[in-house]
Design an enzyme around this catalytic site. Structure first.
Site, short mmCIF file in Angstrom:
data_model
loop_
_atom_site.label_atom_id
_atom_site.label_comp_id
_atom_site.label_asym_id
_atom_site.label_seq_id
_atom_site.Cartn_x
_atom_site.Cartn_y
_atom_site.Cartn_z
N ASP A 11 0.89 -1.16 0.00
CA ASP A 11 0.00 0.00 0.00
C ASP A 11 0.93 1.21 0.00
OD1 ASP A 11 -1.59 2.16 0.67
OD2 ASP A 11 -2.42 1.27 2.48
N TYR A 233 2.96 1.18 14.47
CA TYR A 233 1.95 1.03 13.44
C TYR A 233 2.36 1.73 12.15
CZ TYR A 233 -2.29 0.99 10.84
OH TYR A 233 -3.19 0.78 9.84
N LYS A 236 -1.52 -2.13 8.11
CA LYS A 236 -1.69 -3.57 8.35
C LYS A 236 -1.07 -4.39 7.24
CE LYS A 236 -4.68 -6.39 10.83
NZ LYS A 236 -3.68 -6.43 11.86
#
Ligand code: 13P
Ligand code: 13P
Ligand code: MG
Ligand code: MG
Length: 370
Positions: A11, A233, A236
Site C-alpha cells: 500500500d 503502526y 496492516k
C-alpha cells in the site's frame, strides 16, 4: 524451464483515506513492469488491487526471492509513491519502510507470496488478494481447501489426493516453523492454526503419491508482519496467497468454496477489530464501512509457459451474493459491540492502542485490592 509466480504487494497511498489504490499509481507501476518484461526480467505480469493495496502478479524463470524481480517490484512501488505524493494520497509510501533496496523485499514492508514450479500440462492458479486483515485470515480457508473433506470432495474421491497434504506452519512470534502431515496430524494442525494471531500457514505441499512433486508448493501465503518489522503502526500487513489447482490438487471450485462462509478475521478499522471477510470482485473491493469489512478478491489464471492467461475475477460470480449478505449481517452484529471485545482485538493484537497513555494517566489512581 521452471516458472515462478510471484505476488508482491504494498500500500503506497490511497484515496480517500484507506479505500482505493489510485489508477495513476497502477499506471506508474505498469511503466516499471513493462520495461522489466521487455528486458526479460519478467515473462509476464498483471497489476491488480484489493482496496488500497496494489498487487503485482509476476511470472519469471528466476526462482523465489530473486533480487532482480524483487528490485523490479520495489522500483514499481517507489515510482507509484512519487505519484501518490504528488496527489497527496493518504499514506503515500506507507509500506516502503526503507529508503534503499537491499536485495529482497522481505522485511522492507511489502508482502510477498511466491511459488516456483514445473508447469504441468495445464496449470490453473488462483491469486487471492486481501485488504484490512492479516495473514492468519488465510488459515481457515486454506485448511478447508487442503484438509477438510466436507469442503474438498477430491480428498475422498480423487485417488491422487489420498496421501493428503503437508502444511508448513510459521510461529510468527518465535520465528520458527513446523511441517505437519494431514490427515494424520489434523488435530495438531488445528490446535496451532486455530490461533490465527500466532500461527500462520505459510505453504502447503502435496503428500505422498500425488502427481505434483512433494517439494513443489501447492499453496503459498505472504506472512510479513509490518507492525513487528517497524516496531510501530505503519499499516496492516494485508496478505496475499497463491493456490494451484486441479489434477491431484483441489479443483478451482474447491479452492474458492471456503469463501461461501464469511469467517471472522482480525483487521478492519485501524487494524484493531474483528470482522467478517467480504468476498468481492476487484472493482467492489473498496473497504468503506468502518474501513471494511475486510475484503478478499480472487483472480484465476492459467499459466502458459509463464504467460498469464486471464484473470477471471472469481468472486464477481453472483453465487457469492449470499456469502456477501451473510458478511454484512455479521458486520452489523460485530459493530454493535463498539469498543468491546471480541469486536475490538485483545491488546496484544491491536495495531493502534492508546492503552500505554491511559495506563500512565491512571497509574497513581490504581490501588491494591484488599
Ligand atoms: P481434475 O482431477 O482434472 O482436477 O478434475 C476435477 C474437477 O475438475 C472437478 O471439478
Ligand atoms: P491499511 O492497512 O489497509 O492501510 O488500513 C489501515 C487502517 O488503519 C484502516 O482503518
Ligand atoms: Mg492504507
Ligand atoms: Mg490495505
Amino acid at each position: 524451464m521452471k516458472t515462478t509466480l510471484s505476488i508482491i504487494k504494498a500500500d503506497v497511498g490511497s484515496y480517500c483515506g484507506h479505500q482505493r489504490c489510485h489508477a495513476k499509481l497502477m499506471e506508474a507501476a505498469n511503466g516499471v513492469l513493462k520495461e522489466a518484461k521487455e528486458s526479460g526480467v519478467l515473462i509476464d505480469y498483471y497489476i491488480g488491487r484489493c482496496g488500497d493495496d496494489m498487487d503485482l502478479v509476476m511470472t519469471h524463470d528466476k526462482g523465489e526471492g530473486n533480487e532482480q524481480v524483487h528490485k523490479t517490484a520495489w522500483n514499481a512501488f517507489v515510482s507509484a509513491t512519487e505519484e501518490a505524493k504528488k496527489l497527496k494520497l493518504y499514506g503515500a509510501g506507507q509500506d516502503l519502510l526503507s529508503d534503499a533496496f537491499s536485495g529482497n523485499v522481505k522485511g522492507m514492508g511489502p508482502g510477498c507470496a511466491e511459488i516456483e514450479m514445473e508447469e504441468r500440462k495445464s496449470e490453473p492458479v488462483v491469486c487471492f488478494l486481501m485488504d484490512k486483515t492479516d495473514p492468519g485470515a488465510f488459515n481457515l480457508p486454506v485448511y478447508k481447501m487442503f484438509a477438510d473433506p466436507f469442503n474438498t470432495a477430491g480428498l475422498v474421491i480423487d485417488p491422487n489426493m489420498r496421501g493428503g497434504f503437508k502444511f508448513e506452519v510459521y510461529d510468527i512470534y518465535e520465528n520458527k516453523r513446523v511441517i505437519l502431515n494431514t490427515p494424520e496430524e489434523l488435530y495438531d494442525l488445528l490446535a496451532l492454526v486455530g490461533s490465527t494471531s500466532k500461527y500462520v500457514i505459510k505453504r502447503v505441499y502435496p503428500g505422498p503419491g500425488n502427481k505434483v512433486p512433494e517439494d513443489e508448493p501447492a499453496a503459498a501465503v505472504s506472512t510479513d508482519k509490518l507492525h513487528q518489522i517497524a516496531g510501530e503502526y505503519v499499516g496492516k500487513d494485508d496478505p496475499v496467497a497463491i493456490v494451484r489447482g486441479q489434477s491431484g490438487l483441489p479443483a478451482v471450485g474447491e479452492i474458492v468454496e471456503p469463501y461461501s462462509f464469511p469467517h471472522l478475521v482480525a483487521g478492519w478499522m485501524r487494524g484493531s477489530h474483528v470482522g467478517p471477510v467480504y468476498p468481492c470482485s476487484m472493482d467492489k473491493s473498496d473497504p468503506t464501512r468502518f474501513d471494511g469489512p475486510p475484503r478478499i478478491v480472487a483472480l484465476g489464471f492459467q499459466l502458459a509457459e509463464g504467460n498469464l492467461v486471464g484473470p477471471n475475477d472469481v468472486f464477481a460470480d453472483p453465487a457469492f451474493d449470499r456469502a456477501r449478505r451473510e458478511s454484512l449481517a455479521a458486520a452489523d452484529y460485530m459493530r454493535r459491540h463498539g469498543p468491546f471485545q471480541p469486536h475490538r482485538l485483545p491488546p496484544a493484537d491491536m495495531e493502534y492502542t492508546s492503552m500505554p497513555k491511559v495506563m500512565e494517566k491512571l497509574r497513581e489512581r490504581f490501588k491494591p485490592v484488599e
